[in-house]
Design an enzyme around this catalytic site. Structure first.
Site, PDB file in Angstrom:
ATOM      1  N   ASP A   1      14.770  14.036   4.644  1.00  0.00           N
ATOM      2  CA  ASP A   1      13.924  14.715   3.676  1.00  0.00           C
ATOM      3  C   ASP A   1      13.049  13.758   2.865  1.00  0.00           C
ATOM      4  O   ASP A   1      12.507  14.151   1.835  1.00  0.00           O
ATOM      5  CB  ASP A   1      14.804  15.530   2.716  1.00  0.00           C
ATOM      6  CG  ASP A   1      15.630  16.579   3.444  1.00  0.00           C
ATOM      7  OD1 ASP A   1      15.074  17.242   4.336  1.00  0.00           O
ATOM      8  OD2 ASP A   1      16.818  16.723   3.125  1.00  0.00           O
TER       9      ASP A   1
ATOM     10  N   ASP B   1      18.881  15.387   1.415  1.00  0.00           N
ATOM     11  CA  ASP B   1      19.892  14.369   1.721  1.00  0.00           C
ATOM     12  C   ASP B   1      19.351  12.954   1.683  1.00  0.00           C
ATOM     13  O   ASP B   1      20.090  11.998   1.903  1.00  0.00           O
ATOM     14  CB  ASP B   1      20.561  14.650   3.074  1.00  0.00           C
ATOM     15  CG  ASP B   1      19.576  14.562   4.245  1.00  0.00           C
ATOM     16  OD1 ASP B   1      18.469  14.040   4.048  1.00  0.00           O
ATOM     17  OD2 ASP B   1      19.927  15.009   5.340  1.00  0.00           O
TER      18      ASP B   1
ATOM     19  N   CYS C   1       7.507  -6.150 -32.299  1.00  0.00           N
ATOM     20  CA  CYS C   1       7.975  -7.286 -31.499  1.00  0.00           C
ATOM     21  C   CYS C   1       7.851  -6.974 -30.009  1.00  0.00           C
ATOM     22  O   CYS C   1       7.420  -7.819 -29.211  1.00  0.00           O
ATOM     23  CB  CYS C   1       9.436  -7.609 -31.813  1.00  0.00           C
ATOM     24  SG  CYS C   1       9.761  -8.025 -33.535  1.00  0.00           S
TER      25      CYS C   1
ATOM     26  N   CYS D   1      11.820  -5.077 -33.985  1.00  0.00           N
ATOM     27  CA  CYS D   1      11.163  -3.782 -34.160  1.00  0.00           C
ATOM     28  C   CYS D   1      10.167  -3.538 -33.035  1.00  0.00           C
ATOM     29  O   CYS D   1       9.983  -4.379 -32.151  1.00  0.00           O
ATOM     30  CB  CYS D   1      10.459  -3.701 -35.512  1.00  0.00           C
ATOM     31  SG  CYS D   1       9.072  -4.853 -35.655  1.00  0.00           S
TER      32      CYS D   1
ATOM     33  N   ASP E   1      17.036  21.784   0.116  1.00  0.00           N
ATOM     34  CA  ASP E   1      17.225  21.727   1.558  1.00  0.00           C
ATOM     35  C   ASP E   1      18.521  22.488   1.872  1.00  0.00           C
ATOM     36  O   ASP E   1      19.401  22.611   1.018  1.00  0.00           O
ATOM     37  CB  ASP E   1      17.331  20.265   1.987  1.00  0.00           C
ATOM     38  CG  ASP E   1      17.678  20.122   3.453  1.00  0.00           C
ATOM     39  OD1 ASP E   1      17.024  20.779   4.269  1.00  0.00           O
ATOM     40  OD2 ASP E   1      18.606  19.357   3.768  1.00  0.00           O
TER      41      ASP E   1
ATOM     42  N   CYS F   1      -7.219 -10.539  11.359  1.00  0.00           N
ATOM     43  CA  CYS F   1      -6.491 -10.070  10.164  1.00  0.00           C
ATOM     44  C   CYS F   1      -7.150 -10.631   8.904  1.00  0.00           C
ATOM     45  O   CYS F   1      -7.348  -9.924   7.913  1.00  0.00           O
ATOM     46  CB  CYS F   1      -5.027 -10.504  10.220  1.00  0.00           C
ATOM     47  SG  CYS F   1      -4.105  -9.913  11.645  1.00  0.00           S
TER      48      CYS F   1
ATOM     49  N   CYS G   1      -3.717 -13.276  12.931  1.00  0.00           N
ATOM     50  CA  CYS G   1      -4.853 -13.922  13.593  1.00  0.00           C
ATOM     51  C   CYS G   1      -6.079 -13.870  12.691  1.00  0.00           C
ATOM     52  O   CYS G   1      -6.038 -13.318  11.588  1.00  0.00           O
ATOM     53  CB  CYS G   1      -5.161 -13.249  14.922  1.00  0.00           C
ATOM     54  SG  CYS G   1      -5.674 -11.533  14.732  1.00  0.00           S
TER      55      CYS G   1
END
Length: 826
Positions: free
Chosen positions: A700, A696, A74, A71, A497, A6, A3
């Site tokens: 976490d 995991d 470049c 090189c 963990d 925003c 809207c």
């Protein structure tokens, strides 16, 4: 944006930035037009301000194959050409992979502009044709470049060998010169000069034309590179010699010496170095080719009862796909019909095939063994596990660690400094060189220009990153960013963990002690029969244990659960009660005879439970989340690497301390709520150490993001973990010391490469300029300078390739990894 409010919020946010003169946001087109002072703000700051306002700026990424780079200069030129474009946020170019990764604002620029800028800088862009894959296109381009270098080298060598012999034999063997003079007279040297001119010219303007083509562009753009140095150096030698041959009277007698061999042989040696370099660079990308080779090319889909074979990139989510014995599974999916065993070692490293039946997931690239499977596609194209793995490895290979910034800064000013040193060398020798001043000035200036080519500097970091990340993939370790290779080896604390990382993440029955007069199997059968009705994790562990022993469970009657105490029920003629010590006390049963055993179990991090049958105490059981195989070995290996190991868990302090004692952990942070894990990582960082957190990758995520390096334990198929820097595909914690050891080995490799590349130039440029001549009478021949320049690049490449022989703390026999991917490299 939804809207006008925003729009206003974004405009106000952008307008507050210093240097922004105008911010106009259009809701219909969803675009913002910003006029700003680039000295006071940046596009990145504008994007961050949009994010702060609560909206998402659209940023795109594209990877382009680049041809013609030789090189580090470049690389800098291509990066500068791309970064100068409006809307480009970041441009990273990798000399080893010959790719450019560009992050940009699609509303401001696009791929067409990138291609035009790259070509304007003097380089080519690989164009994908219809039905072509990028990997195939890059392989073809490398093959063409290798063939072109081979042809150029052969042509140059045919002319350079006789040129070298004619020029050097009389100098190296005085009797040869005396024989020539005696036989043909003094005019023979003039005749030989004409012969050498005839031999050198095809080299200079045949195979050597590539240096003119690229070198002139680099000089015209104001950023000279290796090609420019070779062009200037060999041209100086060639055209000076041409002047001596055509107009000898213009030169003093002592300066009438031709250096055609310097120009011709130097070009040949540099081409030889570039040819060997191209072969070695091809070997460094072998890991990527092995990954790509795992993809199936076609798929057999089933529509209206008919089978049809189509290219794998045409498979859609929801399609039914059939795979026969011995075929690769083309995309990810879920089995809807059939039974078979599937070799998933390319993902998990587990050698035993996995049984698949209806409802089981399958992963693209794995091998179907002995049955026919029909599955519904759930992920295709870039969404498959294999595509994610390939993308992660490619991104890591394309990125730059912090150590590369040093090389980039040096290279940016290196070639101009070399040109200045070459000019100074010429001037000093013209003034101080005496009667041979012109000759000395030419020889030493050409030697400086040739020996200072920055090829080794440009290759020092990216080839090590390529080989290191490829080796990591072989070990089941994916680095999402190449920078993590450097950051990981700087970590001094590894925070782990507990649940799902150190432990299985699923409680299991670990102990069962029955009292006199009771049968162990019967007690377990009765207890598990009652616990079938309970949803508690400990109850499910007891039921799994009974079923794993093949015990027949009965349906309980009169089941009741008492939260915090236990459960009871009737199984046939038996009344069964199971629960904590307080439940037994409530039932009037004494458990003090088992108190010592219960204390021992609790100290080991296990949860003791009691069982009563028909009103008599029958057994004590213990349930725990057992340690993963390899956790203890992993912690011991981390200690051997000189690291402190901490554990962050939400478990009770007593349980956490028990596990810490088993594993020998240095520090424990227990009873930490999920949202508090990031704060726990900050607590460890506050002690002044860099921290790597291993979790995991799901619960976490905040801690993984907070850590200096986040290491996610994968689940075999869940590799797209956005918050982690490093992913262990197999979920084996022994991958952590493997990753750390590889990180350290890769950084040592990069440091040695950079040291060699810098030290080589620092030491040999003064020698080439003639700094040792007053003391020793030594001058460095341009021919030897060309050979040394080529050897420096080959040293860097061969040193990086040594990483392929890296042996992790846990070798192939112990790891559960993707070893089959690249174990046969080279």
């Amino acid at each position: 944006m939804t809207c006008a409010a925003c729009v206003n919020r974004v405009e106000r946010g952008l307008g507050k930035l210093e240097g922004v003169a105008l911010a106009s946001v259009n809701l219909a087109t969803e675009r913002a037009r910003v006029v700003y002072d680039p000295e006071k703000t940046t596009p990145q700051a504008l994007l961050e301000k949009v994010r702060e306002a609560g909206y998402t700026p659209e940023v795109a990424e594209v990877e382009l194959g680049i041809t013609g780079m030789t090189c580090a200069a470049c690389v800098n030129r291509v990066e500068q050409a791309l970064q100068q474009l409006d809307g480009v946020l970041e441009a990273r170019v990798n000399l080893a992979t010959e790719r450019a990764l560009v992050r940009y604002l699609p509303a401001s620029t696009g791929v067409a502009q990138f291609k035009r800028a790259i070509r304007a800088a003097g380089y080519g862009v690989l164009e994908l044709g219809r039905g072509q894959e990028r990997a195939d296109l890059e392989r073809e381009a490398r093959a063409r470049e290798l063939a072109s270098l081979r042809r150029a080298l052969l042509v140059a060598a045919v002319f350079a060998l006789p040129l070298f012999l004619i020029a050097m034999l009389p100098m190296l063997f005085p009797p040869v010169e005396a024989w020539l003079m005696g036989t043909f007279g003094h005019g023979v040297m003039s005749a030989l000069n004409w012969v050498m001119l005839a031999l050198a010219t095809p080299i200079q303007f045949g195979p050597g034309l590539r240096f003119y083509r690229h070198g002139w562009r680099s000089l015209r753009s104001g950023s000279p590179d290796m090609n420019g140095l070779v062009m200037i150096g060999t041209s100086a030698a060639y055209f000076y010699s041409l002047g001596v041959v055509l107009f000898p009277g213009l030169f003093p007698p002592q300066a009438r010496h031709a250096y055609f061999e310097a120009a011709g042989v130097v070009i040949t040696l540099i081409l030889l170095g570039k040819y060997l370099e191209a072969i070695a660079k091809g070997r460094t990308s072998e890991a990527m080719r092995r990954l790509l080779s795992l993809q199936a090319k076609t798929a057999r889909i089933v529509q209206d009862g008919l089978e049809r074979e189509i290219p794998v990139d045409e498979v859609l989510v929801g399609d039914l796909v059939q795979v026969r014995p011995g075929e690769k599974i083309p995309v990810d999916g879920v089995v809807v019909a059939g039974q078979s065993y599937v070799d998933e070692s390319m993902i998990t490293g587990e050698p035993l095939p996995v049984y698949k039946t209806e409802g089981a997931p399958v992963v693209g690239g794995t091998l179907n063994q002995n049955g026919t499977l029909t599955f519904r596609a759930t992920a295709v194209g870039e969404g498959t596990v294999l595509a994610q793995i390939i993308r992660l490895v490619e991104n890591a290979q394309a990125s730059k660690p912090a150590i590369q910034n040093l090389a980039d800064r040096v290279v940016a000013v290196f070639v101009p400094i070399v040109l200045a040193i070459a000019a100074l060398t010429a001037g000093v020798w013209l003034v101080l060189g005496g009667e041979n001043a012109l000759t000395y000035a030419l020889v030493n200036t050409v030697a400086v220009l040739i020996i200072a080519c920055p090829c080794a500097m440009g290759l020092a970091t990216p080839v090590s990153i390529m080989v290191g990340t490829g080796k990591a993939a072989e070990l089941g370790v994916l680095f999402r960013r190449g920078e993590a290779l450097q950051t990981l080896q700087e970590a001094r604390v590894i925070a782990l963990d507990k649940t799902g990382t150190l432990t299985q993440g699923r409680p299991e029955l670990t102990d069962l002690e029955v009292l006199e007069g009771f049968d162990e199997a019967e007690v377990l059968r009765l207890v598990a029969s009652v616990e079938q009705k309970s949803e508690h994790p400990l109850a499910r562990a007891i039921v799994r244990a009974a079923r794993s022993r093949g015990l027949e469970l009965a349906e309980p009657e009169d089941f009741e659960a008492f939260p915090g105490f236990g459960v009871r029920g009737r199984v046939g003629l038996y009344r069964v009660e199971v629960g904590a010590d307080r439940y037994m006390a409530q039932l009037g049963l004494e458990v003090h005879t088992l108190a010592a055993l219960a204390q021992k179990l609790a100290e080991a991090g296990k949860s003791p439970l009691y069982a009563a049958i028909n009103g008599k105490l029958a057994a004590i059981l213990a349930v725990a989340d057992p340690l993963k195989p390899g956790s203890a070995e992993a912690v011991a290996a981390l200690h051997r690497l000189g690291l402190r190991v901490a554990m962050i868990t939400g478990d009770h302090t007593r349980t956490a301390q028990a596990i810490a004692r088993q594993l020998g952990l240095d520090e424990v942070l227990a009873e930490v709520l999920p949202h508090g894990k990031a704060e726990a990582v900050r607590t460890l960082q506050a002690k002044g150490h860099k921290v790597a957190f291993v979790g995991d990758g799901i619960n976490d995520a905040p801690a993984l993001a907070q850590a200096d390096v986040g290491i996610a334990i994968g689940t075999g198929t869940d590799v797209a973990i956005e918050t982690a820097d490093v992913i262990l595909i197999s979920g084996d914690l022994r991958g952590v010391p493997n990753a750390l050891a590889l990180s350290r080995a890769t950084l040592r490799n990069i440091q040695l490469n950079l040291f060699w590349a810098f030290a080589y130039n620092v030491l040999l440029i003064p020698v080439a300029a003639g700094a040792l001549y007053p003391l020793t009478g030594w001058l460095l021949s341009p021919v030897l300078a060309g050979a040394a320049m080529g050897l420096s690049s080959l040293f860097v490449l061969s040193n990086a390739l040594r990483l392929r022989a890296f042996r992790p703390p846990f070798g192939p026999g112990e790891q559960t990894t993707m070893g089959k991917l690249v174990r046969e490299m080279g």
